[in-house]
Write a protein that holds these residues in place. Structure first.
Motif, PDB file in Angstrom:
ATOM      1  N   TYR A 149     100.013  64.048  61.448  1.00  0.00           N
ATOM      2  CA  TYR A 149     101.259  63.314  61.217  1.00  0.00           C
ATOM      3  C   TYR A 149     101.206  61.886  61.759  1.00  0.00           C
ATOM      4  O   TYR A 149     102.223  61.193  61.767  1.00  0.00           O
ATOM      5  CB  TYR A 149     102.427  64.054  61.877  1.00  0.00           C
ATOM      6  CG  TYR A 149     102.690  65.408  61.276  1.00  0.00           C
ATOM      7  CD1 TYR A 149     103.603  65.568  60.241  1.00  0.00           C
ATOM      8  CD2 TYR A 149     102.019  66.536  61.732  1.00  0.00           C
ATOM      9  CE1 TYR A 149     103.852  66.811  59.681  1.00  0.00           C
ATOM     10  CE2 TYR A 149     102.256  67.785  61.179  1.00  0.00           C
ATOM     11  CZ  TYR A 149     103.168  67.918  60.154  1.00  0.00           C
ATOM     12  OH  TYR A 149     103.403  69.147  59.598  1.00  0.00           O
ATOM     13  N   LEU A 150     100.042  61.427  62.214  1.00  0.00           N
ATOM     14  CA  LEU A 150      99.950  60.108  62.831  1.00  0.00           C
ATOM     15  C   LEU A 150     100.320  58.973  61.874  1.00  0.00           C
ATOM     16  O   LEU A 150     101.019  58.031  62.282  1.00  0.00           O
ATOM     17  CB  LEU A 150      98.540  59.911  63.394  1.00  0.00           C
ATOM     18  CG  LEU A 150      98.333  58.682  64.281  1.00  0.00           C
ATOM     19  CD1 LEU A 150      99.334  58.680  65.422  1.00  0.00           C
ATOM     20  CD2 LEU A 150      96.910  58.650  64.816  1.00  0.00           C
ATOM     21  N   PRO A 151      99.901  58.982  60.591  1.00  0.00           N
ATOM     22  CA  PRO A 151     100.334  57.891  59.701  1.00  0.00           C
ATOM     23  C   PRO A 151     101.851  57.809  59.554  1.00  0.00           C
ATOM     24  O   PRO A 151     102.411  56.707  59.463  1.00  0.00           O
ATOM     25  CB  PRO A 151      99.653  58.235  58.366  1.00  0.00           C
ATOM     26  CG  PRO A 151      98.469  59.061  58.745  1.00  0.00           C
ATOM     27  CD  PRO A 151      98.916  59.864  59.917  1.00  0.00           C
ATOM     28  N   VAL A 152     102.518  58.953  59.535  1.00  0.00           N
ATOM     29  CA  VAL A 152     103.982  58.940  59.442  1.00  0.00           C
ATOM     30  C   VAL A 152     104.592  58.496  60.760  1.00  0.00           C
ATOM     31  O   VAL A 152     105.573  57.740  60.794  1.00  0.00           O
ATOM     32  CB  VAL A 152     104.497  60.341  59.046  1.00  0.00           C
ATOM     33  CG1 VAL A 152     106.014  60.333  58.900  1.00  0.00           C
ATOM     34  CG2 VAL A 152     103.844  60.805  57.756  1.00  0.00           C
ATOM     35  N   LEU A 153     104.010  58.927  61.869  1.00  0.00           N
ATOM     36  CA  LEU A 153     104.529  58.549  63.182  1.00  0.00           C
ATOM     37  C   LEU A 153     104.411  57.051  63.416  1.00  0.00           C
ATOM     38  O   LEU A 153     105.271  56.454  64.083  1.00  0.00           O
ATOM     39  CB  LEU A 153     103.772  59.320  64.269  1.00  0.00           C
ATOM     40  CG  LEU A 153     104.234  59.106  65.713  1.00  0.00           C
ATOM     41  CD1 LEU A 153     105.663  59.617  65.896  1.00  0.00           C
ATOM     42  CD2 LEU A 153     103.287  59.801  66.683  1.00  0.00           C
ATOM     43  N   ALA A 154     103.366  56.431  62.868  1.00  0.00           N
ATOM     44  CA  ALA A 154     103.219  54.983  63.043  1.00  0.00           C
ATOM     45  C   ALA A 154     104.379  54.229  62.407  1.00  0.00           C
ATOM     46  O   ALA A 154     104.758  53.146  62.879  1.00  0.00           O
ATOM     47  CB  ALA A 154     101.892  54.525  62.441  1.00  0.00           C
ATOM     48  N   ARG A 155     104.953  54.789  61.343  1.00  0.00           N
ATOM     49  CA  ARG A 155     106.105  54.145  60.694  1.00  0.00           C
ATOM     50  C   ARG A 155     107.426  54.597  61.294  1.00  0.00           C
ATOM     51  O   ARG A 155     108.425  53.893  61.185  1.00  0.00           O
ATOM     52  CB  ARG A 155     106.100  54.461  59.196  1.00  0.00           C
ATOM     53  CG  ARG A 155     104.856  53.989  58.459  1.00  0.00           C
ATOM     54  CD  ARG A 155     105.044  54.054  56.955  1.00  0.00           C
ATOM     55  NE  ARG A 155     105.460  55.374  56.506  1.00  0.00           N
ATOM     56  CZ  ARG A 155     104.620  56.332  56.138  1.00  0.00           C
ATOM     57  NH1 ARG A 155     103.302  56.124  56.192  1.00  0.00           N
ATOM     58  NH2 ARG A 155     105.070  57.503  55.734  1.00  0.00           N
TER      59      ARG A 155
END
Length: 504
Positions: free
Chosen positions: A383-389
């Motif tokens: 979920y890191l790409p979503v967490l970055a946003r």
């Protein structure tokens, strides 16, 4: 019917001169029976009924034969129980008991299964050459894992020549478990026989025809081709065709699984079972070569086995859709995948101990397999790409609860503290993993913490400096600045100066 002691007494008293009438009076037996006992050879005196009267079943015998014939033609799961057959006869007016029907059905089955030749069921002993064949079967055993009772599915393999055995417990009896059992079994034996003998299990056989004609499962045939094994299926309900492994099931159950085994995990149980297989082989004498143990016969058989080039990639593949929360459902559980494939179709490869999720040629998730129900298995890095946003999701996001971070990142998390600003700063550092990788980010965090500073700007600056190309060691000049007439070293000119000073 007279017992043997009475017959012996009659014959002894008659031989002593006692009259038949006197013997009959003393023993309260008719003179006809006395004469029969005296004439019987070597005291053999018994009575066998030649015709069994059937006072209750008699009028319904033909109907009962028809019911038994029809029941025998049904599949195993569709066959009627004897209680049901008795109930059908009662509805037609039968007044006899259930036991009468049961006894008649037992005699009917014995008569039906007798061979035409001599009236008895006979078998032919089998002899296998070293490396020729192995037999495979499953059994269900009760154990206790982590303090809870559990029924495990045990895979049994047996080399027909050396009688070496291998057993391994699994939570399921599915095809990927079958593949894993073969890979581990062949590795245990140190080679692969040329032929495998199976029953008609669904994980191996798709269709059963008359005789030995079978349609094997496609993935099963691929496995057999990988190991260069010729699969052979037994006749339905003919366990004697693989009698060695059938006998092994009973032997292993009595020797290994009784009393009930108790282990902390399934892996610990399988380790113990493998050690017991080796121990049993070292102590058990070979049934035909009594002066050799099973372990010694296995060593003699190994040169005849085919070499095992590598384990078969034994997975069961299926397609699944990814939800908007980056989850797939498989085997009553949910597993997370990379957020980049949300709402797309992926291929799930289920192994005996893990789940691998692929989208095309890319592996988008890999999890240890869970065999319970209604559990969600997260990997927070998915979920890191979503967490970055959306850095605010770090606090209450389900995947990030009880997240076991690497040591350096865990220290940074504690030093940054709590709050929205701290979460945003920490997520900035985590987002760098997408471009720089976890190893470089950890090194940068350790370097920053070594200076006593827990700053996201400093960590990102360290990463940026490490991304810059190194400066060249030599200065490269342009060709326009090169000398047209480069100087030539001429030491003779110094001699001219010396002559000039001498003349002066």
């Amino acid at each position: 019917m007279l017992v043997l002691e009475t017959v012996v007494r009659i014959r002894r008293e008659y031989a002593g001169g006692k009259a038949i009438k006197a013997i009959a009076r003393d023993l309260h037996v008719s003179r006809k029976v006395i004469r029969k006992a005296i004439r019987a050879p070597e005291g053999a005196f018994d009575y066998r009924r030649k015709v069994q009267p059937l006072p209750r079943i008699g009028p319904f015998q033909d109907r009962l034969d028809v019911l038994l014939e029809e029941n025998e033609l049904r599949g195993r799961r569709d066959r009627l129980r004897m209680t049901r057959i008795h109930d059908l006869l009662v509805r037609e007016g039968f007044e006899g008991s259930y036991d009468a029907v049961r006894r008649y059905a037992a005699r009917w089955k014995i008569e039906r299964r007798r061979d035409v030749g001599d009236g008895t069921t006979a078998f032919i002993p089998m002899l296998f050459q070293p490396g020729e064949a192995y037999q495979f079967d499953w059994s269900h055993e009760d154990v206790e894992i982590a303090g809870k009772p559990m029924r495990v599915k045990v895979a049994h393999m047996r080399l027909c020549a050396s009688r070496a055995v291998y057993v391994r417990a699994y939570p399921r009896e599915t095809q990927e478990m079958l593949f894993d059992a073969h890979a581990r079994g062949f590795a245990f034996f140190g080679g692969v026989p040329r032929r495998g003998i199976y029953d008609n299990m669904k994980t191996a056989v798709t269709s059963v025809f008359t005789g030995k004609d079978r349609v094997f499962n496609r993935r099963f045939l691929i496995m057999a081709d990988h190991y260069m094994v010729e699969p052979t299926a037994c006749s339905p309900a003919a366990g004697w065709e693989k009698g060695q492994v059938e006998n092994q099931v009973q032997t292993i159950r009595g020797r290994f699984f009784q009393p009930r085994l108790r282990f902390a995990s399934l892996e610990e149980l399988n380790g113990w079972l493998e050690a017991e297989c080796r121990r049993w082989a070292e102590r058990q004498a070979h049934p035909e070569q009594g002066d050799q143990t099973v372990a010694q016969m296995l060593e003699m058989e190994r040169p005849a086995l085919q070499s095992m080039l590598g384990p078969f990639d034994g997975f069961n593949e299926s397609e699944h859709g990814v939800s908007g929360t980056c989850l797939i459902s498989y085997d009553r559980n949910r597993y997370s995948v990379l957020s980049t494939v949300a709402r797309r179709t992926v291929q799930v490869r289920a192994y005996a101990d893990r789940i691998v999720v692929r989208c095309g040629d890319e592996v988008v998730a890999e999890h240890p397999r869970f065999f319970g129900r209604n559990r969600t298995i997260y990997d927070p890095w998915h979920y890191l790409p979503v967490l970055a946003r959306k850095p605010g999701a770090l606090r209450n996001g389900a995947p990030f609860q009880d997240w076991e971070l690497p040591p350096a990142l865990a220290r940074l998390r504690r030093k940054l503290g709590n709050g929205d600003d701290a979460d945003r700063r920490f997520v900035r550092v985590l987002a760098a993993v997408l471009t720089d990788g976890l190893e470089l980010v950890e090194a940068a965090v350790r370097e920053a913490l070594a200076t006593g500073t827990a700053s996201d700007d400093l960590i990102l600056n360290i990463l940026a400096r490490r991304r810059e190309p190194p400066r060249p060691l030599t200065i490269v000049t342009s060709e326009d600045n090169a000398l047209r007439h480069p100087p030539i070293a001429d030491c003779a000119r110094y001699d001219q100066l010396r002559n000039f000073h001498a003349a002066a």
